[in-house]
Write an enzyme that holds these catalytic residues in place. Structure first.
Site, mmCIF file in Angstrom:
data_model
loop_
_atom_site.group_PDB
_atom_site.id
_atom_site.type_symbol
_atom_site.label_atom_id
_atom_site.label_comp_id
_atom_site.label_asym_id
_atom_site.label_seq_id
_atom_site.Cartn_x
_atom_site.Cartn_y
_atom_site.Cartn_z
ATOM 1 C CG PHE A 1 28.388 -26.054 -2.039
ATOM 2 C CD1 PHE A 1 29.548 -26.485 -1.398
ATOM 3 C CD2 PHE A 1 27.167 -26.349 -1.446
ATOM 4 C CE1 PHE A 1 29.487 -27.192 -0.201
ATOM 5 C CE2 PHE A 1 27.098 -27.060 -0.242
ATOM 6 C CZ PHE A 1 28.254 -27.474 0.378
ATOM 7 N NE ARG A 2 35.226 -23.320 -5.817
ATOM 8 C CZ ARG A 2 35.935 -22.322 -5.309
ATOM 9 N NH1 ARG A 2 35.465 -21.082 -5.377
ATOM 10 N NH2 ARG A 2 37.089 -22.543 -4.740
ATOM 11 C CG ASN B 1 43.459 -14.441 -0.243
ATOM 12 O OD1 ASN B 1 43.968 -13.942 0.759
ATOM 13 N ND2 ASN B 1 42.930 -13.711 -1.206
ATOM 14 C CG ASP C 1 37.646 -20.145 2.815
ATOM 15 O OD1 ASP C 1 36.814 -20.148 1.875
ATOM 16 O OD2 ASP C 1 38.677 -19.441 2.795
ATOM 17 C CG PHE D 1 44.708 -17.557 -3.659
ATOM 18 C CD1 PHE D 1 45.743 -17.486 -2.734
ATOM 19 C CD2 PHE D 1 44.697 -16.650 -4.715
ATOM 20 C CE1 PHE D 1 46.742 -16.525 -2.844
ATOM 21 C CE2 PHE D 1 45.692 -15.687 -4.833
ATOM 22 C CZ PHE D 1 46.720 -15.627 -3.891
ATOM 23 C CG ASP E 1 34.673 -15.292 0.797
ATOM 24 O OD1 ASP E 1 35.385 -14.797 1.691
ATOM 25 O OD2 ASP E 1 34.893 -16.391 0.288
ATOM 26 C CG HIS F 1 33.670 -18.975 4.520
ATOM 27 N ND1 HIS F 1 34.337 -17.830 4.863
ATOM 28 C CD2 HIS F 1 33.970 -19.179 3.209
ATOM 29 C CE1 HIS F 1 35.009 -17.358 3.820
ATOM 30 N NE2 HIS F 1 34.803 -18.183 2.805
#
Length: 425
Positions: A63-64, A278, A305, A323, A152, A60
């Site tokens: 890497f955007r 979150n 995460d 978050f 997610d 999880h």
């Protein structure tokens, strides 16, 4: 032929028992594990008695890229993973564009393959744009290499959508990974609903938003037989629901994040958005429950995460801040320090949660032990000396973690993938 000899390392044999060994790596594979190996190699590394483990696995990460490269890129994220001792990671699909079509997925996967230092597997979206009721073409995305399916960051709001997705994922033999969150119970909340939110005058997120949707999903998972995986479990009710479901034979696995094991809402002493995540940090009772769930096998694994953001997005109040918390460079270190050194868990258990269970649950084929014939995906950790976490040392673009300033054991010294050194302190 390339060869590396790592001398004077220690490997885990059981619980916290370590054994001194040398490890010979030839052409990306462990060829010999023994005392006093003397063969001539391209390079000899003296490990000076530090711990060697199989490379860590994180199911999880964020890497955007594409869409949010100012927060992180595949290059910076994978470098951060290597610095944390991770050799395999699974990347979430909340990107722009979302990998909800074959074309989007193939583009994202090509970018991952071209730029990642570590083994990087990509999730595809359960439904279009992560938010609609239109289930993605799960078969086509599976054929293209999707490691699993998740929205997610968003809960799947309708049971019909989740049921259809589960049926398709079960047929494709891929896990369906759920961020469980009922939007109707969030009410604009930014931290856990309760006494601390009241004290800080911040709107609270009802923990029933997690457990109620999880209960729905477990019933659907039992009906479909899908491998259903619960992301970042955080409440005592959720842990109990998974425990009951496992006893009933539901094909469910669960992960917990380091921050939910190590922190709770009482650690939030001011309106500091570095603690905004979150699911939010819950109560001390919830934290006790997730630790107990991890120890008794209800929760199968730890996943970071890892969620980097820009400094601007984490400045100021919980209200308006993003978050998320970074974690891939500090997770093994923090958990070794606070769970293993303190006697709550053993080193063998920690490696089970961070190497073996993630691979088994997701059908991965990396190294699970320091043994002859295993791929040379390895990490060296200094568990004998302390290190203070500082904001300027991260390989990630994100420094949004409340653990800056913490003193830890287990700093990563070296990470190797298929026999190639990808990180060296």
């Amino acid at each position: 032929m390339t060869s590396v000899l790592i001398k004077n390392t220690q490997i885990v044999v059981a619980d916290n028992d370590l054994m001194h060994q040398d490890v010979l790596v030839v052409d990306g594979v462990i060829k010999k594990v023994a005392n006093n190996i003397t063969e001539t190699t391209d390079r000899v590394i003296d490990a000076n008695g530090v711990l060697m483990t199989p490379g860590l696995v994180d199911v999880h990460v964020h890497f955007r890229e594409p869409g949010f490269a100012y927060k992180e890129t595949v290059a910076t994220g994978s470098r951060a993973a290597a610095r944390g001792g991770f050799t395999t990671v699974l990347a979430m699909p909340n990107l722009d564009p979302v990998p909800d079509t074959l074309a989007n997925f193939q583009m994202i996967k090509a970018n991952n393959d071209a730029n990642s230092l570590v083994h990087l597997y990509q999730y595809a979206a359960i439904s279009t744009d992560l938010t609609t009721e239109d289930v993605s073409d799960i078969k086509a995305l599976t054929d293209a290499g999707a490691v699993g399916f998740t929205n997610d960051g968003k809960g799947v709001q309708t049971a019909a959508t989740m049921l259809a997705a589960m049926k398709a994922a079960a047929k494709a033999q891929r896990p369906l990974v759920a961020h469980v969150e009922d939007n109707s119970l969030i009410n604009g909340g930014v931290m856990n609903l309760g006494k601390r939110a009241e004290e800080l005058n911040l709107p609270g997120m009802d923990p029933l938003g997690e457990s109620s949707q999880l209960a729905r999903d477990l019933v659907l998972a039992k009906a479909t037989g899908v491998h259903y995986h619960v992301a970042h479990i955080s409440t005592k009710e959720s842990v109990e629901l998974v425990r009951i479901a496992k006893a009933q034979g539901v094909n469910v696995t669960a992960e917990v994040s380091p921050h939910h094991l190590l922190l709770d809402e009482t650690d939030i002493t001011s309106d500091n958005a570095y603690f905004k995540m979150n699911p939010p940090l819950r109560t001390p009772a919830d934290r006790t429950a997730v630790i107990a769930g991890l120890l008794d096998g209800t929760i199968d694994m730890v996943a970071t995460d890892h969620a980097p953001h820009s400094l601007a997005e984490k400045e100021g109040s919980f209200i308006g801040a993003a978050f998320g918390i970074t974690g891939i460079e500090t997770s093994f270190q923090l958990l070794y320090t606070h769970l293993v050194k303190s006697g709550i868990a053993t080193l063998a258990q920690l490696l089970d949660w961070m190497v073996i269970q993630p691979q088994q649950a997701f059908g991965l084929t990396g190294a699970t032990a320091i043994k002859v014939g295993q791929p040379a995906d390895l990490a060296l950790f200094d568990i004998g000396h302390t290190h203070k976490i500082t904001a300027d040392e991260f390989a990630s673009k994100g420094v949004n973690t409340p653990f800056i300033g913490a003193t830890i054991y287990g700093q990563t010294l070296l990470t190797m993938i298929d026999g190639q050194i990808v990180y060296e302190a």
